[in-house]
Design a protein around this motif. Structure first.
Motif, PDB file in Angstrom:
ATOM      1  N   CYS A 133     107.679  22.144  62.834  1.00 38.31           N
ATOM      2  CA  CYS A 133     108.068  20.791  62.399  1.00 38.31           C
ATOM      3  C   CYS A 133     107.285  20.364  61.168  1.00 38.31           C
ATOM      4  O   CYS A 133     107.838  19.752  60.254  1.00 38.31           O
ATOM      5  CB  CYS A 133     107.850  19.793  63.533  1.00 38.31           C
ATOM      6  SG  CYS A 133     109.033  19.902  64.864  1.00 38.31           S
ATOM      7  N   LEU A 134     106.002  20.688  61.147  1.00 40.80           N
ATOM      8  CA  LEU A 134     105.168  20.342  60.001  1.00 40.80           C
ATOM      9  C   LEU A 134     105.647  21.071  58.743  1.00 40.80           C
ATOM     10  O   LEU A 134     105.752  20.474  57.664  1.00 40.80           O
ATOM     11  CB  LEU A 134     103.708  20.684  60.282  1.00 40.80           C
ATOM     12  CG  LEU A 134     102.717  20.377  59.167  1.00 40.80           C
ATOM     13  CD1 LEU A 134     102.643  18.884  58.927  1.00 40.80           C
ATOM     14  CD2 LEU A 134     101.362  20.949  59.499  1.00 40.80           C
ATOM     15  N   GLY A 135     105.958  22.352  58.878  1.00 38.62           N
ATOM     16  CA  GLY A 135     106.467  23.114  57.727  1.00 38.62           C
ATOM     17  C   GLY A 135     107.788  22.567  57.212  1.00 38.62           C
ATOM     18  O   GLY A 135     107.995  22.459  55.998  1.00 38.62           O
ATOM     19  N   ALA A 136     108.684  22.218  58.133  1.00 38.88           N
ATOM     20  CA  ALA A 136     109.972  21.651  57.717  1.00 38.88           C
ATOM     21  C   ALA A 136     109.781  20.315  57.011  1.00 38.88           C
ATOM     22  O   ALA A 136     110.455  20.020  56.018  1.00 38.88           O
ATOM     23  CB  ALA A 136     110.890  21.495  58.922  1.00 38.88           C
ATOM     24  N   ALA A 137     108.843  19.500  57.483  1.00 41.72           N
ATOM     25  CA  ALA A 137     108.572  18.206  56.849  1.00 41.72           C
ATOM     26  C   ALA A 137     107.997  18.390  55.452  1.00 41.72           C
ATOM     27  O   ALA A 137     108.363  17.662  54.520  1.00 41.72           O
ATOM     28  CB  ALA A 137     107.628  17.387  57.716  1.00 41.72           C
ATOM     29  N   VAL A 138     107.111  19.356  55.292  1.00 42.70           N
ATOM     30  CA  VAL A 138     106.531  19.616  53.970  1.00 42.70           C
ATOM     31  C   VAL A 138     107.612  20.079  52.987  1.00 42.70           C
ATOM     32  O   VAL A 138     107.642  19.659  51.823  1.00 42.70           O
ATOM     33  CB  VAL A 138     105.376  20.640  54.078  1.00 42.70           C
ATOM     34  CG1 VAL A 138     104.952  21.151  52.715  1.00 42.70           C
ATOM     35  CG2 VAL A 138     104.201  20.019  54.802  1.00 42.70           C
ATOM     36  N   VAL A 139     108.519  20.925  53.450  1.00 42.12           N
ATOM     37  CA  VAL A 139     109.624  21.372  52.591  1.00 42.12           C
ATOM     38  C   VAL A 139     110.517  20.193  52.209  1.00 42.12           C
ATOM     39  O   VAL A 139     110.952  20.068  51.054  1.00 42.12           O
ATOM     40  CB  VAL A 139     110.428  22.490  53.289  1.00 42.12           C
ATOM     41  CG1 VAL A 139     111.735  22.769  52.568  1.00 42.12           C
ATOM     42  CG2 VAL A 139     109.597  23.752  53.388  1.00 42.12           C
ATOM     43  N   MET A 140     110.770  19.293  53.144  1.00 41.11           N
ATOM     44  CA  MET A 140     111.600  18.126  52.852  1.00 41.11           C
ATOM     45  C   MET A 140     110.913  17.189  51.855  1.00 41.11           C
ATOM     46  O   MET A 140     111.560  16.641  50.959  1.00 41.11           O
ATOM     47  CB  MET A 140     111.933  17.387  54.143  1.00 41.11           C
ATOM     48  CG  MET A 140     112.874  18.154  55.047  1.00 41.11           C
ATOM     49  SD  MET A 140     113.099  17.382  56.640  1.00 41.11           S
ATOM     50  CE  MET A 140     114.119  16.006  56.199  1.00 41.11           C
ATOM     51  N   ILE A 141     109.615  17.004  51.988  1.00 43.94           N
ATOM     52  CA  ILE A 141     108.877  16.154  51.047  1.00 43.94           C
ATOM     53  C   ILE A 141     108.889  16.772  49.654  1.00 43.94           C
ATOM     54  O   ILE A 141     109.105  16.084  48.653  1.00 43.94           O
ATOM     55  CB  ILE A 141     107.442  15.911  51.555  1.00 43.94           C
ATOM     56  CG1 ILE A 141     107.474  15.043  52.811  1.00 43.94           C
ATOM     57  CG2 ILE A 141     106.577  15.273  50.480  1.00 43.94           C
ATOM     58  CD1 ILE A 141     106.152  14.956  53.536  1.00 43.94           C
ATOM     59  N   ALA A 142     108.668  18.078  49.570  1.00 45.59           N
ATOM     60  CA  ALA A 142     108.720  18.753  48.262  1.00 45.59           C
ATOM     61  C   ALA A 142     110.117  18.647  47.648  1.00 45.59           C
ATOM     62  O   ALA A 142     110.259  18.430  46.436  1.00 45.59           O
ATOM     63  CB  ALA A 142     108.316  20.219  48.413  1.00 45.59           C
TER      64      ALA A 142
END
Length: 181
Positions: free
Chosen positions: A72-81
């Motif tokens: 979930c953290l990785g997916a959120a970071v990709v979405m923010i980028a």
């Protein structure tokens, strides 16, 4: 907190008509217009979804499922980028040339490699989707004859904002007249 991507664009709105290039530092890459409401709204929605993903990562981590929390953290970071890249999309100008920033690709053309910058009537994509409509596009014509569309009046920055498109096109053409010699 200062927001440089908004304050830098105000110079074009407040500058008088006799000042074509209102910035003091022409070496810095600048967008000669504000991001449009469609682009800002889409980025805000992506950031809202990313905040829910971060909350889900926190809840999952407290529940003890560390691999799920990291996912979930990785997916959120990709979405923010992705949201930040979405906000950077558009045309940028400096003394060195003109730059078209897209989601996955950036094309830079030096002013010395351009033969013309002009507004043309042509079919353009509506909000970047496959559907085309008749509209205006600001194109850079390279020395070899290849055309690069910088802006259209139906993209996420200028949809239903004809005056803003005209001001942005005039600003890019002014930079071209100043540096494309």
């Amino acid at each position: 907190m200062p927001l440089p991507f908004l304050t830098a664009d105000r110079a074009f709105d407040t500058a008088s008509d006799d000042v074509a290039l209102p910035f003091e530092d022409h070496d810095q890459w600048r967008r000669p217009y504000r991001p449009g409401p469609w682009r800002v709204g889409a980025a805000a929605l992506v950031l809202l979804l990313a905040s829910f993903m971060l909350l889900a990562a926190l809840i999952t981590a407290f529940a003890g499922a560390l691999p799920g929390a990291l996912g979930c953290l990785g997916a959120a970071v990709v979405m923010i980028a992705g949201a930040l890249r979405l906000l950077r999309m558009g045309a940028w100008v400096s003394r060195h040339g003109v730059r078209r920033v897209r989601l996955f690709r950036t094309v830079t053309v030096a002013w010395g490699q351009t033969s013309a910058v002009r507004t043309v009537q042509q079919p353009v994509r509506l909000l970047g989707l496959p559907r085309t409509v008749q509209g205006q596009a600001l194109v850079v014509v390279r020395r070899g004859g290849e055309q690069l569309a910088l802006l259209t009046d139906h993209n996420a920055d200028f949809l239903a904002r004809v005056e803003a498109f005209d001001r942005a096109a005039d600003a890019v053409e002014a930079w071209s007249e100043e540096y494309a010699r």
